[in-house]
Design an enzyme around this catalytic site. Structure first.
Site, PDB file in Angstrom:
ATOM      1  N   ALA A   1      18.483 -16.711  -5.967  1.00 12.24           N
ATOM      2  CA  ALA A   1      17.149 -16.346  -5.458  1.00 12.24           C
ATOM      3  C   ALA A   1      16.768 -17.336  -4.357  1.00 12.24           C
ATOM      4  O   ALA A   1      17.077 -18.538  -4.448  1.00 12.24           O
ATOM      5  CB  ALA A   1      16.119 -16.375  -6.577  1.00 12.24           C
TER       6      ALA A   1
ATOM      7  N   GLY B   1      13.784 -18.178  -0.899  1.00 12.69           N
ATOM      8  CA  GLY B   1      12.562 -17.853  -0.155  1.00 12.69           C
ATOM      9  C   GLY B   1      11.295 -18.033  -0.967  1.00 12.69           C
ATOM     10  O   GLY B   1      11.230 -18.813  -1.919  1.00 12.69           O
ATOM     11  N   ASP B   2      10.276 -17.264  -0.584  1.00 14.72           N
ATOM     12  CA  ASP B   2       8.940 -17.420  -1.182  1.00 14.72           C
ATOM     13  C   ASP B   2       8.912 -17.143  -2.685  1.00 14.72           C
ATOM     14  O   ASP B   2       7.954 -17.504  -3.362  1.00 14.72           O
ATOM     15  CB  ASP B   2       7.953 -16.452  -0.512  1.00 14.72           C
ATOM     16  CG  ASP B   2       7.635 -16.834   0.922  1.00 14.72           C
ATOM     17  OD1 ASP B   2       8.166 -17.852   1.400  1.00 14.72           O
ATOM     18  OD2 ASP B   2       6.853 -16.103   1.562  1.00 14.72           O
TER      19      ASP B   2
ATOM     20  N   CYS C   1       5.878 -14.055  11.028  1.00 11.88           N
ATOM     21  CA  CYS C   1       5.101 -15.158  11.608  1.00 11.88           C
ATOM     22  C   CYS C   1       4.436 -14.744  12.928  1.00 11.88           C
ATOM     23  O   CYS C   1       3.490 -15.382  13.383  1.00 11.88           O
ATOM     24  CB  CYS C   1       6.002 -16.370  11.854  1.00 11.88           C
ATOM     25  SG  CYS C   1       6.933 -16.831  10.387  1.00 11.88           S
TER      26      CYS C   1
HETATM   27  P1  FAD Z   1       9.799 -12.108   3.091  1.00 10.52           P
HETATM   28  O1  FAD Z   1      10.149 -12.495   4.468  1.00 10.52           O
HETATM   29  O2  FAD Z   1       8.389 -11.798   2.781  1.00 10.52           O
HETATM   30  O3  FAD Z   1      10.709 -10.876   2.698  1.00 10.52           O
HETATM   31  C1  FAD Z   1      10.674 -10.314   1.432  1.00 10.52           C
HETATM   32  C2  FAD Z   1      11.011  -8.828   1.558  1.00 10.52           C
HETATM   33  O4  FAD Z   1      11.404  -8.350   0.285  1.00 10.52           O
HETATM   34  C3  FAD Z   1       9.812  -7.994   1.979  1.00 10.52           C
HETATM   35  O5  FAD Z   1      10.070  -7.326   3.187  1.00 10.52           O
HETATM   36  C4  FAD Z   1       9.625  -7.013   0.832  1.00 10.52           C
HETATM   37  O6  FAD Z   1       9.274  -5.718   1.267  1.00 10.52           O
HETATM   38  C5  FAD Z   1      10.988  -7.003   0.179  1.00 10.52           C
HETATM   39  N1  FAD Z   1      10.945  -6.680  -1.247  1.00 10.52           N
HETATM   40  C6  FAD Z   1      10.163  -7.235  -2.204  1.00 10.52           C
HETATM   41  N2  FAD Z   1      10.419  -6.717  -3.408  1.00 10.52           N
HETATM   42  C7  FAD Z   1      11.377  -5.780  -3.204  1.00 10.52           C
HETATM   43  C8  FAD Z   1      12.062  -4.880  -4.068  1.00 10.52           C
HETATM   44  N3  FAD Z   1      11.824  -4.864  -5.376  1.00 10.52           N
HETATM   45  N4  FAD Z   1      12.981  -4.060  -3.543  1.00 10.52           N
HETATM   46  C9  FAD Z   1      13.267  -4.085  -2.222  1.00 10.52           C
HETATM   47  N5  FAD Z   1      12.635  -4.910  -1.356  1.00 10.52           N
HETATM   48  C10 FAD Z   1      11.717  -5.755  -1.840  1.00 10.52           C
HETATM   49  N6  FAD Z   1       5.950 -19.268   7.731  1.00 10.52           N
HETATM   50  C11 FAD Z   1       6.153 -20.306   8.548  1.00 10.52           C
HETATM   51  O7  FAD Z   1       6.933 -21.199   8.216  1.00 10.52           O
HETATM   52  N7  FAD Z   1       5.496 -20.380   9.756  1.00 10.52           N
HETATM   53  C12 FAD Z   1       4.647 -19.410  10.171  1.00 10.52           C
HETATM   54  O8  FAD Z   1       4.086 -19.491  11.273  1.00 10.52           O
HETATM   55  C13 FAD Z   1       4.401 -18.322   9.315  1.00 10.52           C
HETATM   56  N8  FAD Z   1       3.531 -17.346   9.665  1.00 10.52           N
HETATM   57  C14 FAD Z   1       3.367 -16.263   8.834  1.00 10.52           C
HETATM   58  C15 FAD Z   1       2.499 -15.250   9.212  1.00 10.52           C
HETATM   59  C16 FAD Z   1       2.329 -14.143   8.388  1.00 10.52           C
HETATM   60  C17 FAD Z   1       1.388 -13.050   8.800  1.00 10.52           C
HETATM   61  C18 FAD Z   1       3.045 -14.042   7.170  1.00 10.52           C
HETATM   62  C19 FAD Z   1       2.880 -12.838   6.293  1.00 10.52           C
HETATM   63  C20 FAD Z   1       3.897 -15.059   6.782  1.00 10.52           C
HETATM   64  C21 FAD Z   1       4.067 -16.181   7.605  1.00 10.52           C
HETATM   65  N9  FAD Z   1       4.912 -17.219   7.244  1.00 10.52           N
HETATM   66  C22 FAD Z   1       5.098 -18.278   8.078  1.00 10.52           C
HETATM   67  C23 FAD Z   1       5.605 -17.209   5.950  1.00 10.52           C
HETATM   68  C24 FAD Z   1       7.029 -16.701   6.113  1.00 10.52           C
HETATM   69  O9  FAD Z   1       7.008 -15.483   6.783  1.00 10.52           O
HETATM   70  C25 FAD Z   1       7.641 -16.572   4.750  1.00 10.52           C
HETATM   71  O10 FAD Z   1       7.695 -17.840   4.158  1.00 10.52           O
HETATM   72  C26 FAD Z   1       9.054 -16.008   4.823  1.00 10.52           C
HETATM   73  O11 FAD Z   1       9.065 -14.764   5.438  1.00 10.52           O
HETATM   74  C27 FAD Z   1       9.624 -15.883   3.417  1.00 10.52           C
HETATM   75  O12 FAD Z   1      10.843 -15.228   3.448  1.00 10.52           O
HETATM   76  P2  FAD Z   1      11.322 -14.367   2.201  1.00 10.52           P
HETATM   77  O13 FAD Z   1      12.626 -13.802   2.593  1.00 10.52           O
HETATM   78  O14 FAD Z   1      11.222 -15.151   0.982  1.00 10.52           O
HETATM   79  O15 FAD Z   1      10.241 -13.232   2.059  1.00 10.52           O
END
Ligand code: FAD
Length: 580
Positions: A282, A284-285, A45
């Site tokens: 599972a 997150g996103d 973020c």
């Molecule tokens: P992520 O944080 O994306 O983590 C997933 C990780 O899994 C990644 O690092 C990836 O490399 C790893 N991965 C994927 N597949 C594999 C695999 N097969 N093997 C090993 N590793 C793997 N949300 C807000 O609420 N407010 C904000 O202000 C905001 N700003 C943002 C700004 C930016 C630039 C971005 C990119 C996102 C922003 N978000 C914001 C969204 C927020 O960051 C995401 O909703 C959150 O990070 C989701 O968490 P996650 O753990 O699901 O995925």
């Protein structure tokens, strides 16, 4: 099971918070995080602000390092390690070490998929050219920062919150910025009339914004500049293109393992974040979640839900004997509470918007618009907050809220978000006891006011009309081709002497002269009691003022004098929002 082996795929928001919580609940479990990038637990973020030089040191983006995970939590972190396959029957995963190319099998008792989302790249020629970027990771932001030295004009494709944050930060770095949005409004999580404030604000900050703009291809020129060809024949030449048109769940591991996938391409989970395989969770996103208001499945790629889901999954993975009361936790769904800052303007929303209510066929709702100050007017520096509240017309339950303004916006939306989660009603908002001192609010806080207006409407002592009601009741007089142009329709309608309502503007004569709705008559509020005889009792009287407050008083006077009366919600301020 004391020595459960728990493997987590993805080490950022959802994965890292899940891992840390598991350790807090279970000292003896074995926990390993696999992350295909070189960093874990980084602040995605913060990336737009790193590009804008608001965050100057890259290290500040690293919330936790593999060393910290090892030393503080006894969690092993394998970076540059991609999980490429799940064998559900054998309860193993295949891990590829990206630096050596070697693969290995790892066995699990419980597996957590926290693989996040990937940027959507539009399917157009030229998106793979040098100079076209998407921002998801620290290396992405490094690449963009390095390129900035040679960029004068950038296009941001996509007007969601990330596109807006990027536009702001690029502008702050001195670039000319053009924002292109394929639909007819920015910030799709807002309703269109509310998003109009953002467009105006961007113009004030010299960001050119083009709506309904489809890029058909990108072409590289001899001098390395990029020309974007726009459907309809237009073209735009710039030095760089930032793609920010949305994200999609990174669910291929789950798809290959034949876990249940939902209609939006995310992994389906139960209220414990468990997939269709009881040994796999599972978060997150990558998951689909239920919307708290509509109950429909949705993707909500937001950091707060990802962190909370990770925490909740941890409790269920570890189980009753370790988590204690925490196992009573069930996921409540997502309400889309989000906030974005843009050159001093805060844009925030929670719950459902009107578009989504309509799309879901939810027809028993009402709405109010209001424009209170962030604090009392007599204390210097008061700024308006433009608010829209949606609520259930049967029982007053709050369904959603949107707000924009320079100060105090996030606080009001957070309060409303908490009320929505508690399934509260507009009657509860009337009674909410919130902080007050002159520099912070008002004795009737904007949250109270929203509740009071809505509750009065439901009690029948403050009937409201809204601008679309005018439009819809006269839709038959407008040619089909003109139906898109709301302001054109509005003036046609208001010129119509058979219009269902008599429009009465209760502002002062000077205010009326500056701008008024066509065919409105001006009866200032202070003269209204003496001039009742001038108003029609045959048609409804629809009252307008600046923001709705004087019209409320007029509505009460007229209603108690036997008129059929409605207040045009939000007054001229909302009329302007619909027009623009
Ligand atoms: P992520 O944080 O994306 O983590 C997933 C990780 O899994 C990644 O690092 C990836 O490399 C790893 N991965 C994927 N597949 C594999 C695999 N097969 N093997 C090993 N590793 C793997 N949300 C807000 O609420 N407010 C904000 O202000 C905001 N700003 C943002 C700004 C930016 C630039 C971005 C990119 C996102 C922003 N978000 C914001 C969204 C927020 O960051 C995401 O909703 C959150 O990070 C989701 O968490 P996650 O753990 O699901 O995925």
């Amino acid at each position: 099971m004391a020595n459960k082996r728990i493997l987590i795929v993805g080490g950022v928001a959802g994965g890292a918070s899940c891992a840390a919580r598991i350790r807090r609940l279970c000292e003896h479990c074995e926990i390993i995080i696999y992350e295909m990038g070189s960093y874990v637990s980084f602040a995605n973020c913060g990336l737009p602000y790193f590009i804008g030089d608001v965050i100057v040191e890259e290290d500040k983006l690293l919330v936790a390092t593999p060393e910290l995970f090892k030393n503080r939590f006894n969690i092993q972190v394998c970076t540059d390690s991609e999980v490429t396959r799940i064998d559900r029957a054998g309860k193993t995963i295949v891990v590829t070490d990206l630096s050596s190319g070697k693969t290995r099998l790892e066995a699990y008792d419980a597996l957590v998929l926290a693989t996040g989302a990937a940027a959507v790249w539009p399917n157009i020629e030229g998106v793979d050219l040098p100079g076209v970027y998407a921002l998801r990771t620290i290396p992405d932001s490094r690449k963009i920062r390095t390129a900035l030295d040679n960029i004068q004009h950038a296009v941001v494709m996509g007007g969601g919150y990330l596109g807006l944050e990027l536009a702001e930060n690029l502008k702050k770095r001195g670039l000319d910025v053009t924002l292109l949005q394929s639909s007819d409004q920015l910030m799709p999580m807002l309703d269109k009339e509310m998003a109009g404030y953002i467009e105006k604000h961007l113009q004030q900050h010299e960001i050119s914004c083009r709506l309904n703009c489809q890029v058909s291809s990108i072409q590289q020129n001899r001098d390395q500049s990029l020309t974007l060809h726009i459907t309809g024949g237009d073209a735009l030449t710039v030095d760089a293109v930032m793609i920010s048109v949305g994200v999609k769940p990174r669910a291929h591991l789950a798809i290959d393992a034949e876990l249940e996938i939902g209609e939006h391409g995310g992994i389906r989970v139960n209220e414990h974040m468990q997939t269709s395989d009881p040994a796999i969770w599972a978060v997150g996103d990558v998951v689909e979640v239920r919307h708290v208001i509509t109950g429909e499945w949705h993707l909500f790629p937001l950091a707060g839900p990802a962190n909370r889901q990770g925490r909740l999954a941890a409790a269920h993975i570890v189980g009753q004997e370790h988590a204690g009361a925490a196992t009573g936790m069930t996921y409540r769904g997502v309400q889309g509470t989000s906030v974005c800052g843009l050159f001093g303007l805060t844009v925030a929303t929670t719950g459902v918007n009107e578009k989504r209510l309509k799309a879901s066929g939810f027809d028993h709702y009402e709405k109010v618009y209001l424009h209170p100050g962030n604090h009392v007017g007599y204390y210097p520096g008061a700024k308006p907050i433009h608010m829209k509240l949606l609520y259930d017309s049967h029982d007053g339950r709050i369904l959603g809220a949107q707000a924009l303004g320079e100060s105090g916006v996030a606080r009001r939306i957070d309060v409303l978000s908490a009320f929505i989660q508690m399934q509260a009603t507009v009657y509860d908002l009337e009674e909410a006891e919130l902080c007050y001192a002159p520099q912070f609010g008002a004795t009737k806080d904007p949250v109270n006011l929203a509740g009071m207006i809505a509750a009065n409407q439901l009690r029948g002592n403050h009937p409201l009309a809204c601008w679309e009601e005018l439009l819809e009741s006269h839709v038959q007089v407008v040619d089909e081709g003109e139906q898109d142009n709301a302001s054109q329709m509005l003036s046609l309608i208001l010129d119509d002497p058979f219009s269902q309502a008599q429009i009465v503007d209760v502002r002062t004569a000077a205010e009326f002269q500056r701008k008024h709705v066509p065919n409105a008559i001006n009866v200032p509020l202070d003269d209204l009691r003496e001039r009742l005889g001038e108003l029609s009792r045959e048609r409804e009287v629809w009252v307008i003022c600046g923001v709705g407050q004087r019209a409320y008083n007029a509505t009460r006077i007229l209603q108690q004098n036997g008129f059929q009366v409605k207040n045009l919600s939000g007054g001229m301020q909302t009329y302007n929002a619909f027009q623009e």
